[in-house]
Design an enzyme around this catalytic site. Structure first.
Site, PDB file in Angstrom:
ATOM      1  N   GLU A 208       0.875  -1.128  -0.116  1.00  0.00           N
ATOM      2  CA  GLU A 208       0.076   0.003   0.013  1.00  0.00           C
ATOM      3  C   GLU A 208       0.876   1.272   0.161  1.00  0.00           C
ATOM      4  OE1 GLU A 208      -2.146  -0.406   3.796  1.00  0.00           O
ATOM      5  OE2 GLU A 208      -2.606  -2.421   2.902  1.00  0.00           O
TER       6      GLU A 208
ATOM      7  N   LYS B 251       2.356   4.557   1.644  1.00  0.00           N
ATOM      8  CA  LYS B 251       2.503   5.065   3.001  1.00  0.00           C
ATOM      9  C   LYS B 251       2.011   6.416   2.831  1.00  0.00           C
ATOM     10  CE  LYS B 251       5.591   5.053   6.905  1.00  0.00           C
ATOM     11  NZ  LYS B 251       5.121   6.436   7.397  1.00  0.00           N
TER      12      LYS B 251
ATOM     13  N   ASP C  18       1.390  10.250   3.933  1.00  0.00           N
ATOM     14  CA  ASP C  18       2.205  11.149   4.771  1.00  0.00           C
ATOM     15  C   ASP C  18       0.938  12.244   5.409  1.00  0.00           C
ATOM     16  OD1 ASP C  18       4.213  12.337   5.964  1.00  0.00           O
ATOM     17  OD2 ASP C  18       4.923  13.394   4.138  1.00  0.00           O
TER      18      ASP C  18
ATOM     19  N   TYR D 177      -6.532   2.325   5.903  1.00  0.00           N
ATOM     20  CA  TYR D 177      -5.696   1.404   5.531  1.00  0.00           C
ATOM     21  C   TYR D 177      -5.666   0.003   6.454  1.00  0.00           C
ATOM     22  CZ  TYR D 177      -2.736   3.785   8.856  1.00  0.00           C
ATOM     23  OH  TYR D 177      -2.236   4.737   9.873  1.00  0.00           O
TER      24      TYR D 177
ATOM     25  N   LYS E 233      10.710   3.152   3.212  1.00  0.00           N
ATOM     26  CA  LYS E 233      10.667   4.728   2.825  1.00  0.00           C
ATOM     27  C   LYS E 233      11.611   5.280   1.793  1.00  0.00           C
ATOM     28  CE  LYS E 233       9.997   7.371   5.769  1.00  0.00           C
ATOM     29  NZ  LYS E 233       9.583   7.743   7.246  1.00  0.00           N
TER      30      LYS E 233
ATOM     31  N   CYS F  34      24.115  47.672  -2.859  1.00  0.00           N
ATOM     32  CA  CYS F  34      24.337  46.445  -3.915  1.00  0.00           C
ATOM     33  C   CYS F  34      25.735  45.488  -3.141  1.00  0.00           C
ATOM     34  CB  CYS F  34      24.881  46.826  -5.105  1.00  0.00           C
ATOM     35  SG  CYS F  34      25.557  45.589  -6.334  1.00  0.00           S
TER      36      CYS F  34
ATOM     37  N   CYS G 172      28.836  46.690  -5.902  1.00  0.00           N
ATOM     38  CA  CYS G 172      29.172  47.941  -6.229  1.00  0.00           C
ATOM     39  C   CYS G 172      28.996  48.833  -4.912  1.00  0.00           C
ATOM     40  CB  CYS G 172      28.814  48.678  -7.166  1.00  0.00           C
ATOM     41  SG  CYS G 172      27.005  48.882  -7.316  1.00  0.00           S
TER      42      CYS G 172
ATOM     43  N   CYS H  47      19.971  46.534  -8.891  1.00  0.00           N
ATOM     44  CA  CYS H  47      20.988  47.652  -8.735  1.00  0.00           C
ATOM     45  C   CYS H  47      21.033  48.270  -9.895  1.00  0.00           C
ATOM     46  CB  CYS H  47      22.290  46.847  -8.506  1.00  0.00           C
ATOM     47  SG  CYS H  47      23.762  47.846  -9.017  1.00  0.00           S
TER      48      CYS H  47
ATOM     49  N   CYS I  57      28.133  48.843 -12.316  1.00  0.00           N
ATOM     50  CA  CYS I  57      28.423  47.888 -11.341  1.00  0.00           C
ATOM     51  C   CYS I  57      29.124  46.721 -11.863  1.00  0.00           C
ATOM     52  CB  CYS I  57      26.887  47.237 -10.790  1.00  0.00           C
ATOM     53  SG  CYS I  57      26.925  45.956  -9.882  1.00  0.00           S
TER      54      CYS I  57
HETATM   55  S1  IVH Z   1      -0.410   0.258   8.943  1.00  0.00           S
HETATM   56  C1  IVH Z   1      -0.241  -1.955  12.673  1.00  0.00           C
HETATM   57  N1  IVH Z   1      -0.549   1.301   6.618  1.00  0.00           N
HETATM   58  O1  IVH Z   1       2.600   5.323   8.956  1.00  0.00           O
HETATM   59  C2  IVH Z   1      -0.071  -1.430  11.550  1.00  0.00           C
HETATM   60  N2  IVH Z   1       0.456   2.770   8.152  1.00  0.00           N
HETATM   61  O2  IVH Z   1       5.277   4.749  10.323  1.00  0.00           O
HETATM   62  C3  IVH Z   1       0.009   0.252  11.457  1.00  0.00           C
HETATM   63  N3  IVH Z   1       0.991   4.891   7.677  1.00  0.00           N
HETATM   64  O3  IVH Z   1       1.545   5.197  12.383  1.00  0.00           O
HETATM   65  C4  IVH Z   1       0.039   0.909  10.464  1.00  0.00           C
HETATM   66  N4  IVH Z   1       0.439   5.032   5.438  1.00  0.00           N
HETATM   67  O4  IVH Z   1       0.300   6.664  10.385  1.00  0.00           O
HETATM   68  C5  IVH Z   1      -0.005   1.278   7.739  1.00  0.00           C
HETATM   69  N5  IVH Z   1      -0.896   2.180   4.415  1.00  0.00           N
HETATM   70  C6  IVH Z   1      -0.513   2.223   5.505  1.00  0.00           C
HETATM   71  C7  IVH Z   1      -0.041   3.578   6.059  1.00  0.00           C
HETATM   72  C8  IVH Z   1       0.432   3.682   7.447  1.00  0.00           C
HETATM   73  C9  IVH Z   1       0.731   5.543   6.218  1.00  0.00           C
HETATM   74  C10 IVH Z   1       1.333   5.681   8.660  1.00  0.00           C
HETATM   75  C11 IVH Z   1       0.524   5.388   9.936  1.00  0.00           C
HETATM   76  C12 IVH Z   1       1.455   4.545  11.068  1.00  0.00           C
HETATM   77  C13 IVH Z   1       2.967   5.367  10.414  1.00  0.00           C
HETATM   78  C14 IVH Z   1       4.183   4.550  10.878  1.00  0.00           C
END
Ligand code: IVH
Length: 702
Positions: A139, A141, A143, A250, A339, A433, A436, A451, A456
């Site tokens: 999935e 991640k 932000d 998620y 990451k 400046c 100059c 300037c 200059c």
């Molecule tokens: S699963 C027990 N899935 O990442 C499972 N987390 O660095 C816990 N996060 O605190 C999380 N996308 O805020 C999961 N697809 C995803 C996610 C995700 C973002 C975040 C979440 C977690 C943090 C950990």
């Protein structure tokens, strides 16, 4: 007559029907409002809402969980009260590269092999059938901010932040305003359901939010994540509602009375069927090789989506296998966060300095404690102009967020206010400046500080650099460094001086020999034959970029005809008009410039158009045939229109926005962030002005 009067005046009117009508009407208008297309003024919306509130107060039995009055209300007493989570909200272990991802997979594999019960009479083997990791769910991640949302009998009852993982803060009032979070689940909801997910702000919403901040004269939010966090932790849910947060779910954390599942992906499908927003990018993959290809693919497409994700989460899909692997003190063993390299980092802003450009533009820039971000070490970053520094309110000594996404030039996003040292003062532009010492000037209504000292040294060098450039007189073997040395050592004072350089002295200088001096001499000599259009462009005449230089040369044929032309004749030149005519006339009337031209004539420059004045409409070489070149930000040698004309005159097109069909995006000062993001996302080449000039001439990208 207000709505309330109408309801009362109606007397016998069916209140239940009116309540339903108002609820539907308000839901409709709030969807339009948050979609950025409101149809009615806010005050009218408020009238309708007040009417509904009054009716619901009199008839509490008509209050529906998805009534707009339930979405936005006064701050409840419970705002931010501690909430004890059911299963704790865990974190994730990180993998910073593919090696670490493989190491995780290997650990999972070994741990399963070790814990596989050995059937009686058989001997345990290091890798046993049945000990396989099996399918993996991958999935994005997201932000943003993790929240836990609890439904009872299908109705949203509580939403809480992660907090320390065991206890979070009650943000139910804010989360109710998020359109993506259903207040009532669809279909066959279980008795109790707790889901985990991420509150985010879409990039398009973030840009709208910052545009509005700017309109209101308020500070911009540094990034979508911070804006989302600030919006969620609002006591007044109306403010949260205005911000337009989104949500991605998620993880199923806990359910009572739902169906039984064997895999994580099944749980996501079920959550989606209940109306919860599950990201469509979640995928089930059969082995690690497929996962590796998938995460690398998404890393490349990192800027394609309308929301930020800073990595990928890989989860063992089989729930029984997850249970066998269990969790450690911080995170589950069955999942890992892969990451991406960070695109934003914090560092110290050591100082704000000003650099002077070749045409006198004074640009503030940040001198930073070097920081590794977006794949390179960054020590300086432009701050564009005075207004940008003020808008960001960055001050020397601040800890600042530095961003470098894709191939784009690094930028200072903003200060980390909580780390601002005491007693700091807003930065102000230095009066003089740095080259100059003459006073810097800013014309009202313009963003640039300049300037304006013609003498200059930076501008002298700038004019010479421009004069020798590839699109101008094309004098080779004379880089910026040598121009700097020649000017500093008094060998060169202006462009005329190029034609009487003391080569005897130059050959003695470090880094020069007879061969390089001969090359330089030959190149300077050859430049005398350049046609008039190139000379006109080379002279740094305001408003005269390449295209205008070409039409000017074509219209008049030689320099004397231009010197003799009145403003009216100049205004007749295609694309000129009175403003350019006045500025060109003023430049040619300036005694300095007259002397300069006479000096160049004496030196033997040709000063005539290539052909006896090209016939009108003669086409230029079609170097850009079939190409699409988008321009963003201010260029030095072209106005926006000139740049477009230059592209079109060479057979190309220049639309106002970037698409996958764009050949290149040309960026000048202060480019639009959406164009840059789009270019990055679509893999479109981003080039600077020098490369643009080369592209016009040759049709080739560097
Ligand atoms: S699963 C027990 N899935 O990442 C499972 N987390 O660095 C816990 N996060 O605190 C999380 N996308 O805020 C999961 N697809 C995803 C996610 C995700 C973002 C975040 C979440 C977690 C943090 C950990």
């Amino acid at each position: 007559m207000t709505g309330t009067d109408a309801a009362d005046a109606g007397g016998g009117r069916d209140s239940a029907a009116r309540v339903r009508e108002l609820q539907a009407l308000l839901n409709h208008h709030s969807a339009l409002y948050y979609g950025g297309k409101p149809e009615i003024p806010d005050a009218d919306f408020d009238d309708l809402l007040n009417e509904l509130k009054a009716l619901e107060e009199r008839h509490p039995e008509l209050v529906h969980p998805d009534s707009p009055t339930q979405r936005v209300g006064a701050p409840p007493d419970t705002a931010f009260a501690p909430v004890r989570h059911g299963p704790p909200m865990m974190s994730l272990h990180n993998a910073l590269d593919i090696e670490e991802l493989r190491a995780w997979h290997e650990r999972v594999h070994r741990s399963l092999a070790a814990s596989t019960p050995v059937p009686a009479g058989e001997q345990a083997l290091p890798t046993m059938k049945g000990a396989g990791v099996g399918d993996l769910a991958v999935e994005l991640k997201f932000d943003g901010l993790a929240i836990s949302v609890r439904y009872e009998n299908g109705v949203l009852v509580r939403a809480a932040t992660r907090g320390d993982g065991r206890t979070g803060e009650d943000v139910t009032h804010s989360v109710r305003t998020i359109a993506d979070v259903p207040i009532r689940l669809r279909g066959d909801a279980p008795a109790v359901l707790e889901v985990r997910g991420e509150v985010i702000l879409r990039l398009s919403t973030f840009e709208r939010l910052n545009a509005r901040q700017a309109e209101r004269g308020e500070k911009a939010y540094v990034n979508p994540r911070n804006a989302a966090a600030g919006s969620l932790r609002q006591k007044d849910a109306r403010v949260t509602a205005e911000r337009g947060l989104s949500f991605w779910c998620y993880q199923l954390s806990y359910a009572e009375g739902g169906p039984a599942f064997t895999s994580h992906m099944q749980t996501l499908e079920w959550l989606a069927s209940l109306g919860l927003p599950v990201d469509e990018h979640a995928a089930r993959l059969a082995d690690l090789a497929a996962v590796e290809a998938h995460v690398v693919d998404f890393e490349r497409r990192r800027h394609d989506l309308d929301y930020e994700f800073d990595g990928m989460v890989v989860k063992v899909d089989d729930l029984a296998t997850q249970a066998r692997l269990g969790v450690d003190a911080k995170a589950p063993r069955w999942a890992i966060a892969y990451k991406f390299p960070p695109e934003e980092r914090t560092t110290k802003l050591l100082d704000i300095e000003v650099s002077i450009g070749p045409s006198g533009q004074a640009t503030p820039f940040a001198r930073l404690e070097p920081v590794f971000v977006g794949g390179v070490t960054v020590g300086t970053a432009t701050l564009h102009n005075e207004d940008q520094v003020a808008a960001k309110d960055v001050r020397p000594g601040d800890t600042v967020i530095v961003r470098r996404a894709g191939e784009v030039i690094p930028e200072v996003v903003g200060p980390v206010l909580s780390e601002r040292p005491g007693g700091s003062e807003p930065w102000s532009f230095p009066p003089g400046c740095p080259v100059c010492g003459e006073a810097l000037r800013r014309t009202e209504g313009m963003s640039a500080t300049l300037c304006v000292n013609y003498w200059c040294p930076r501008q002298i060098r700038g004019r010479i650099e421009h004069f020798v450039g590839r699109a101008a007189m094309d004098i080779e073997f004379l880089g910026e460094r040598n121009i700097d040395r020649f000017v500093t050592e008094g060998l060169l004072g202006d462009v005329v001086g190029l034609y009487s350089l003391d080569f005897e002295r130059i050959v003695q200088m470090e880094g020069f020999g007879q061969v390089s001096v001969n090359n330089l001499r030959g190149s300077i000599e050859a430049s005398k034959q350049q046609p008039l259009a190139r000379l006109l462009f080379a002279l740094s005449i305001p408003e005269i970029g390449q295209v205008n230089a070409q039409v000017l040369a074509a219209s008049f044929g030689d320099i004397d005809s231009i010197l003799a032309a009145g403003e009216e004749a100049l205004a007749e030149v295609e694309g000129f008009g009175p403003i350019i005519a006045t500025s060109v006339r003023a430049w040619f009337d300036d005694p300095h410039n007259r002397r300069l031209i006479e000096g160049l004539r004496t030196a033997g420059l040709r000063m005539e158009a290539e052909e006896p004045a090209a016939a009108e409409g003669d086409p230029l070489p079609q170097t850009l045939a079939g190409m699409s070149v988008v321009v963003s930000g201010a260029l030095d040698g072209f106005s926006r229109d000139e740049a477009k004309q230059a592209i079109v005159a060479r057979g190309g097109s220049s639309p106002g926005s970037v698409s996958t069909r764009t050949t290149a995006l040309v960026v000048g000062a202060d480019p639009g962030t959406s164009k840059l993001r789009k270019a990055e996302a679509s893999g479109v080449r981003v080039i600077d002005e020098a490369a643009f000039q080369a592209l016009l001439e040759t049709g080739l990208l560097p």
